[in-house]
Structures are given as structure tokens and as C-alpha cells.
Design a protein around this motif. Structure first.
Motif, PDB file in Angstrom:
ATOM      1  N   THR A 195       9.901   5.781  -5.935  1.00  0.00           N
ATOM      2  CA  THR A 195       9.233   6.474  -7.039  1.00  0.00           C
ATOM      3  C   THR A 195       9.718   5.955  -8.380  1.00  0.00           C
ATOM      4  O   THR A 195       8.921   5.675  -9.286  1.00  0.00           O
ATOM      5  CB  THR A 195       9.469   7.988  -6.942  1.00  0.00           C
ATOM      6  OG1 THR A 195       8.804   8.497  -5.776  1.00  0.00           O
ATOM      7  CG2 THR A 195       8.933   8.707  -8.170  1.00  0.00           C
ATOM      8  N   GLU A 196      11.034   5.823  -8.526  1.00  0.00           N
ATOM      9  CA  GLU A 196      11.591   5.337  -9.787  1.00  0.00           C
ATOM     10  C   GLU A 196      11.077   3.946 -10.114  1.00  0.00           C
ATOM     11  O   GLU A 196      10.789   3.625 -11.271  1.00  0.00           O
ATOM     12  CB  GLU A 196      13.134   5.305  -9.722  1.00  0.00           C
ATOM     13  CG  GLU A 196      13.807   6.616  -9.375  1.00  0.00           C
ATOM     14  CD  GLU A 196      13.612   7.675 -10.435  1.00  0.00           C
ATOM     15  OE1 GLU A 196      13.297   7.321 -11.592  1.00  0.00           O
ATOM     16  OE2 GLU A 196      13.780   8.867 -10.125  1.00  0.00           O
ATOM     17  N   SER A 242       3.333  15.832  -7.591  1.00  0.00           N
ATOM     18  CA  SER A 242       4.716  15.571  -7.992  1.00  0.00           C
ATOM     19  C   SER A 242       4.916  14.160  -8.522  1.00  0.00           C
ATOM     20  O   SER A 242       6.003  13.827  -8.998  1.00  0.00           O
ATOM     21  CB  SER A 242       5.653  15.794  -6.796  1.00  0.00           C
ATOM     22  OG  SER A 242       5.308  14.909  -5.723  1.00  0.00           O
ATOM     23  N   ASN A 243       3.882  13.330  -8.405  1.00  0.00           N
ATOM     24  CA  ASN A 243       3.967  11.927  -8.826  1.00  0.00           C
ATOM     25  C   ASN A 243       5.127  11.216  -8.140  1.00  0.00           C
ATOM     26  O   ASN A 243       5.960  10.561  -8.771  1.00  0.00           O
ATOM     27  CB  ASN A 243       4.104  11.817 -10.351  1.00  0.00           C
ATOM     28  CG  ASN A 243       3.857  10.388 -10.836  1.00  0.00           C
ATOM     29  OD1 ASN A 243       3.038   9.655 -10.278  1.00  0.00           O
ATOM     30  ND2 ASN A 243       4.568   9.986 -11.882  1.00  0.00           N
ATOM     31  N   LYS A 244       5.153  11.370  -6.814  1.00  0.00           N
ATOM     32  CA  LYS A 244       6.200  10.747  -6.013  1.00  0.00           C
ATOM     33  C   LYS A 244       5.584   9.921  -4.888  1.00  0.00           C
ATOM     34  O   LYS A 244       4.525  10.265  -4.349  1.00  0.00           O
ATOM     35  CB  LYS A 244       7.147  11.793  -5.417  1.00  0.00           C
ATOM     36  CG  LYS A 244       8.072  12.447  -6.439  1.00  0.00           C
ATOM     37  CD  LYS A 244       9.058  13.377  -5.745  1.00  0.00           C
ATOM     38  CE  LYS A 244      10.037  13.985  -6.747  1.00  0.00           C
ATOM     39  NZ  LYS A 244      11.018  14.879  -6.073  1.00  0.00           N
ATOM     40  N   VAL A 245       6.286   8.849  -4.537  1.00  0.00           N
ATOM     41  CA  VAL A 245       5.882   8.040  -3.394  1.00  0.00           C
ATOM     42  C   VAL A 245       6.256   8.783  -2.108  1.00  0.00           C
ATOM     43  O   VAL A 245       7.396   9.246  -1.965  1.00  0.00           O
ATOM     44  CB  VAL A 245       6.576   6.666  -3.416  1.00  0.00           C
ATOM     45  CG1 VAL A 245       6.301   5.897  -2.120  1.00  0.00           C
ATOM     46  CG2 VAL A 245       6.103   5.856  -4.615  1.00  0.00           C
ATOM     47  N   ILE A 246       5.295   8.906  -1.206  1.00  0.00           N
ATOM     48  CA  ILE A 246       5.575   9.504   0.100  1.00  0.00           C
ATOM     49  C   ILE A 246       6.095   8.425   1.035  1.00  0.00           C
ATOM     50  O   ILE A 246       7.150   8.557   1.641  1.00  0.00           O
ATOM     51  CB  ILE A 246       4.319  10.174   0.684  1.00  0.00           C
ATOM     52  CG1 ILE A 246       3.838  11.276  -0.264  1.00  0.00           C
ATOM     53  CG2 ILE A 246       4.610  10.751   2.071  1.00  0.00           C
ATOM     54  CD1 ILE A 246       2.467  11.826   0.092  1.00  0.00           C
ATOM     55  N   PHE A 247       5.337   7.348   1.143  1.00  0.00           N
ATOM     56  CA  PHE A 247       5.812   6.161   1.867  1.00  0.00           C
ATOM     57  C   PHE A 247       4.951   4.975   1.467  1.00  0.00           C
ATOM     58  O   PHE A 247       3.891   5.131   0.845  1.00  0.00           O
ATOM     59  CB  PHE A 247       5.798   6.370   3.390  1.00  0.00           C
ATOM     60  CG  PHE A 247       4.429   6.624   3.983  1.00  0.00           C
ATOM     61  CD1 PHE A 247       3.508   5.590   4.168  1.00  0.00           C
ATOM     62  CD2 PHE A 247       4.058   7.904   4.383  1.00  0.00           C
ATOM     63  CE1 PHE A 247       2.256   5.831   4.714  1.00  0.00           C
ATOM     64  CE2 PHE A 247       2.801   8.154   4.932  1.00  0.00           C
ATOM     65  CZ  PHE A 247       1.904   7.104   5.095  1.00  0.00           C
ATOM     66  N   ILE A 250       8.009   2.664   4.917  1.00  0.00           N
ATOM     67  CA  ILE A 250       9.276   2.843   4.213  1.00  0.00           C
ATOM     68  C   ILE A 250       9.132   4.054   3.307  1.00  0.00           C
ATOM     69  O   ILE A 250       8.281   4.084   2.411  1.00  0.00           O
ATOM     70  CB  ILE A 250       9.649   1.605   3.380  1.00  0.00           C
ATOM     71  CG1 ILE A 250       9.673   0.343   4.253  1.00  0.00           C
ATOM     72  CG2 ILE A 250      10.997   1.798   2.703  1.00  0.00           C
ATOM     73  CD1 ILE A 250      10.034  -0.916   3.500  1.00  0.00           C
ATOM     74  N   THR A 251       9.936   5.078   3.554  1.00  0.00           N
ATOM     75  CA  THR A 251       9.854   6.309   2.775  1.00  0.00           C
ATOM     76  C   THR A 251      10.541   6.136   1.422  1.00  0.00           C
ATOM     77  O   THR A 251      11.208   5.126   1.161  1.00  0.00           O
ATOM     78  CB  THR A 251      10.499   7.480   3.533  1.00  0.00           C
ATOM     79  OG1 THR A 251      11.908   7.209   3.685  1.00  0.00           O
ATOM     80  CG2 THR A 251       9.878   7.650   4.912  1.00  0.00           C
ATOM     81  N   LYS A 290       0.860  -1.177   0.000  1.00  0.00           N
ATOM     82  CA  LYS A 290       0.000   0.000   0.000  1.00  0.00           C
ATOM     83  C   LYS A 290       0.898   1.229   0.000  1.00  0.00           C
ATOM     84  O   LYS A 290       1.759   1.373   0.861  1.00  0.00           O
ATOM     85  CB  LYS A 290      -0.910   0.008   1.227  1.00  0.00           C
ATOM     86  CG  LYS A 290      -2.008  -1.043   1.194  1.00  0.00           C
ATOM     87  CD  LYS A 290      -2.931  -0.907   2.394  1.00  0.00           C
ATOM     88  CE  LYS A 290      -4.068  -1.921   2.324  1.00  0.00           C
ATOM     89  NZ  LYS A 290      -4.999  -1.785   3.479  1.00  0.00           N
ATOM     90  N   ALA A 291       0.689   2.083  -0.981  1.00  0.00           N
ATOM     91  CA  ALA A 291       1.545   3.265  -1.121  1.00  0.00           C
ATOM     92  C   ALA A 291       0.718   4.532  -1.001  1.00  0.00           C
ATOM     93  O   ALA A 291      -0.416   4.605  -1.492  1.00  0.00           O
ATOM     94  CB  ALA A 291       2.262   3.243  -2.463  1.00  0.00           C
ATOM     95  N   LEU A 292       1.286   5.530  -0.337  1.00  0.00           N
ATOM     96  CA  LEU A 292       0.701   6.870  -0.315  1.00  0.00           C
ATOM     97  C   LEU A 292       1.521   7.726  -1.271  1.00  0.00           C
ATOM     98  O   LEU A 292       2.743   7.858  -1.114  1.00  0.00           O
ATOM     99  CB  LEU A 292       0.730   7.461   1.095  1.00  0.00           C
ATOM    100  CG  LEU A 292      -0.027   8.783   1.264  1.00  0.00           C
ATOM    101  CD1 LEU A 292      -1.532   8.556   1.078  1.00  0.00           C
ATOM    102  CD2 LEU A 292       0.239   9.409   2.630  1.00  0.00           C
TER     103      LEU A 292
END
Length: 464
Positions: A218-219, A15-20, A162-163, A8-10
Motif C-alpha cells: 500500500t505504501e 480504506s485505499n489499501k492493497v488486498i493482494f 502477494i498480500t 495486477k492489484a486488488l
């Protein structure tokens, strides 16, 4: 059917980035296992992957081992030690849900049934039918490793955040306000939750990206491709190491290694070095080192990626999450497989193997308190030990600044000067001695820079 792990990702939509991500023990174990991988294994895996990773000079080192004539090596097994280095935590990595090195043949261990290993200290072999030096019988009794099949490094029901830069955060005792503030989230309305399934390819992308990017999740999860190469930015800057990390310089004459540097006077860079097999043995041994050992030396922000962030997170992780101190030690102070340690110049140790109840283990805490440790300890008896080095000697080599290694050749050296556009009249020779501090400095420079010799021996360290 390929195994997958659900996450599960937030995500920040703007910015289309993973927060954690929220994760259970299966994915946490996979990420933590990165710290146990030998550098040579990472290079090998990257080459097998669609986007090979380029970290410092490590690819050149690996290629140099591939290209060196086998007649220069003490045995063919020495090449295998470097190109297919073994992982001292292999038994735990083999029980991971997702294994990036799933095609690797498992290490086999053989003992002598004639000597009753469980009664006295004996030997083991990595190959069958090796002669036992104590009794003269063949060592052909295969021994297995004792493992807990529930989980590898963290407890079975552990859950962590996990950030994007691989920081591990406990969800307990952390307020949402402080968590979002620390992660730079100012507007909850710009976030969304995603359910993601990842497999071996995504894990491989994550490993590669973690070495060269500050945003590997994110990558991997959103852009679906790794950043395979370090940025060239600041690659020629000097690398700084905390002196408390590297320890004292080895000053004894027998331990120091002498190297002749050919330096460009006008540019103050190393063009190449001329050195004996002891220096090249040390360079080749870098491929056998676990990633966690390198991270331990680089906690000052020298890394382009964020493996150092993962390392620090393990240091700070509450003991309620890790299975035992032994597992924590395997991550923070990873050791080499017995028989794979070249000298002691870098300060890394070999793991100790114990024979208990018909199985091998590296965890001394499993030995009953009334049983002496030495009575359970067994050691490798193969003649392929790297303690004497991987190369035959005496021999001389040319080593370029970015660690391309060839048997010494004037023609090759002239071609190096031509590529650097350095006339031979603009060069001078400098002889340097290398002890423990210098060896660790060179390791860091080799990993973080494509000008390893210049950074290790010429440049002034950056101030922090």
C-alpha cells in the motif's frame, strides 16, 4: 528505457489499501531477493534513495565505519567489506528484471590458469595479480559465475498472490471465500482491480517499507512513498528471542567477549560501553549479514516491518514454486561470501564455491555424483579475509547504547552522559561476558531497537 514489471492489484477502495497482487516470477524473484541483501547494502541503498531507511541502530553502525580513521583498520579493503558488503547470491540478483543495486560493480573472481583449477583443489582471488600460494604464479585468469538466466529463485512460470504484508499465497487450492475471509474482505463491491507498472524506484520503496511497515505494498503502490523510519512505539521494550533459535551460549573463555557497561542506576539503562576491538569487530560484522539471517532470528514478531512474514512464507512455500532446494536454502539460510565471515560467534557460515566446467557455482548438486566435492571446491587466498577482524588490535572503544562507536575517549563519554542527562555520580560499572546467545540477542536488538545495549544486556525479555 527503464524496465518495468506489470502487476495486477486488488484494492479496497474504502480504506485505499492493497488486498493482494497477482504476480509472475519476475516480481516474486525481486521480492525474495530482499532476504539475500546484506544489511550494509540496505543502508547504502537507502542513503542513495530519496527517503533513507532508519532501522534500529544500523545507520549509526554504518556511519561509525565511515567515520573511523583508516589507521584503525587492518586495511582499506576492510572498510569496503563493511560499506559495500558482497552478496553471496549476487550472481542470481544480477539477472533480476529490476535491480535496486544496479550501480554496484559486480564482484570479480580470478584463478590461476597455471594450476588447472579443474583438476585439483585450488584457490581464487577477488583481485587480479594476487600470488597463488601453491605455485607462485599470478592469479589473473577471470572466472565467471554459472547462472540460469531464465529466473532466479522461483520457476519461470510460477504465479503467486502477494498480500500487503508480503505473505506469499498459492492461488491453487485456495477458495475465494476463504482467501477473502483470511484477508478481512467482507464486501466484494468495495474492491477494484488496478493494473500497475513498477520500476526500480518502486522496488526500492518496497524494500524500505517492508522493514518498517506492515503494509508495504500500500505504501509503495498507492501512496507512492515509503515509511522510512520505524515507529518509536515500544522501541525501548525488551526484545525476546526464542532460545531454540539462538542455540547454546558459548562458554569457552577464548570465544567469550568481555564488555564493561556504564549503567545509569536510577534509569537502569546502558549509557555506553567500553570494549576492545573484538566487540567492535562483531558489531561491524552485522553490516555484512544477509537480511534473511536476521529474519531467521526474529520470528517472534519483534520486527516493526514484515520481512519476517516474507521469511515464513518461503518456509511454507510449496516446492513446486521454487527452482530447487538450493535456492530455498539461499533464502532461508543465507551465507556470507567466502572470506567475509568474522569468527563463528553468530553461527552464520560462509558459502562454498565450486569450480565446474570453467565456471563458479555455489550449488553442490551440480557436481557429478562420481566427482568428490572437495576436488571442485576453491577458496579465497586474499589477505583481506575478515576472519581476524576488521580492526587492528589491541584497541579500545566507546560504544553508545544506540551503537555510535568511537575510539575510547573520556570527553566523548562525558558528552554522552550530558545528552542523556545522567550525572556521572548516578552510574555504575558492570562487566558482562558475551557468547553466541548474547551475540544473537544483540543483533536482534540492534535491528529492532534504538537502545541495543540496554535491550541486549539489561532489560528482561518480553514474554510471548
Amino acid at each position: 528505457m527503464e524496465k518495468k514489471i506489470n502487476l495486477k492489484a486488488l484494492v479496497d477502495k474504502g480504506s485505499n489499501k492493497v488486498i493482494f497482487i497477482e504476480s509472475g516470477n519476475a516480481f516474486i524473484d525481486v521480492v525474495l531477493s530482499f532476504l539475500t541483501f546484506p544489511l550494509g547494502t540496505i543502508i547504502k541503498l537507502g542513503r542513495e534513495h530519496s527517503a533513507p531507511v532508519e532501522i534500529g541502530c544500523m545507520n549509526n553502525l554504518y556511519s561509525s565505519v565511515e567515520e573511523i580513521d583508516v589507521s584503525e583498520l587492518r586495511s582499506y579493503a576492510c572498510r569496503e567489506m563493511l560499506l559495500l558488503p558482497r552478496n553471496a547470491a549476487e550472481s542470481l540478483c544480477k539477472i533480476l528484471v529490476l535491480q535496486v543495486d544496479h550501480n554496484a560493480k559486480p564482484t570479480r573472481y580470478f584463478g590461476c590458469s597455471n594450476c588447472q583449477l579443474w583438476k585439483t583443489r585450488k584457490f581464487f582471488s577477488y583481485y587480479p595479480f594476487i600470488i597463488n600460494p601453491e605455485c607462485g604464479h599470478y592469479m589473473n585468469n577471470e572466472i565467471t559465475f554459472s547462472v540460469d538466466v531464465a529466473s532466479a529463485f522461483v520457476k519461470e512460470r510460477a504465479r503467486l498472490l502477494i498480500t500487503d504484508d508480503l505473505q506469499l499465497i498459492s492461488p491453487c487450492g485456495t477458495s475465494i471465500v476463504s482467501l477473502f475471509t483470511n484477508l478481512g474482505v467482507t464486501n466484494r463491491n468495495t474492491t477494484e482491480e488496478l493494473n500497475l507498472n513498477i520500476g526500480v524506484d518502486e522496488v526500492m520503496n518496497l524494500l524500505i517499507s517492508s522493514l518498517v511497515s506492515k503494509t508495504p505494498l500500500t505504501e509503495t503502490l498507492l501512496k507512492h512513498k515509503p515509511v522510512a523510519k520505524q515507529s518509536n512505539e515500544n522501541n525501548n521494550q525488551a526484545i525476546h528471542i526464542d532460545p531454540q533459535t539462538v542455540g547454546e551460549t558459548v562458554l569457552t573463555e577464548e570465544d567469550n567477549i568481555s564488555i564493561k557497561l556504564i549503567v545509569c542506576k536510577s534509569k537502569n539503562i546502558v549509557c555506553y560501553a567500553e570494549a576492545g576491538e573484538d566487540f567492535v569487530n562483531l558489531l561491524f560484522s552485522f553490516l555484512t549479514l544477509p537480511l534473511g539471517f536476521v529474519s531467521k532470528q526474529m520470528q517472534d514478531g519483534s520486527l516493526k516491518g514484515c520481512i519476517d512474514q516474507l521469511y515464513r512464507s518461503v518456509q511454507d512455500l510449496d516446492e513446486q514454486y521454487l527452482k530447487s532446494n538450493h535456492q530455498k536454502e539461499m533464502l532461508l539460510n543465507p551465507k556470507l561470501v567466502p572470506g567475509f565471515c568474522y569468527k563463528s560467534l553468530l553461527g552464520i557460515e560462509e558459502a562454498s564455491y565450486y569450480y565446474l566446467d570453467g565456471k563458479l557455482t555455489t550449488d553442490s548438486s551440480l557436481i557429478p555424483s562420481n566427482t568428490p566435492l572437495e576436488s571442485c571446491k576453491i577458496e579465497p587466498t586474499d589477505n583481506n579475509s575478515s576472519a581476524r577482524g576488521f580492526l587492528k588490535g589491541p584497541a579500545s572503544f566507546t560504544v553508545t547504547d544506540n551503537l555510535v562507536i568511537r575510539p575510547i575517549s573520556t570527553i566523548f563519554e562525558l558528552s554522552v552522559l550530558d545528552k542523556l542527562n545522567v550525572p556521572f555520580t548516578d552510574t555504575e560499572n558492570r562487566v558482562v561476558l558475551m557468547g553466541k546467545k548474547e551475540a544473537l540477542n544483540l543483533l536482534v536488538a540492534s535491528f529492532a531497537s534504538d537502545s541495543a545495549l540496554t535491550n541486549a544486556f539489561i532489560s528482561e525479555p518480553c514474554q510471548t
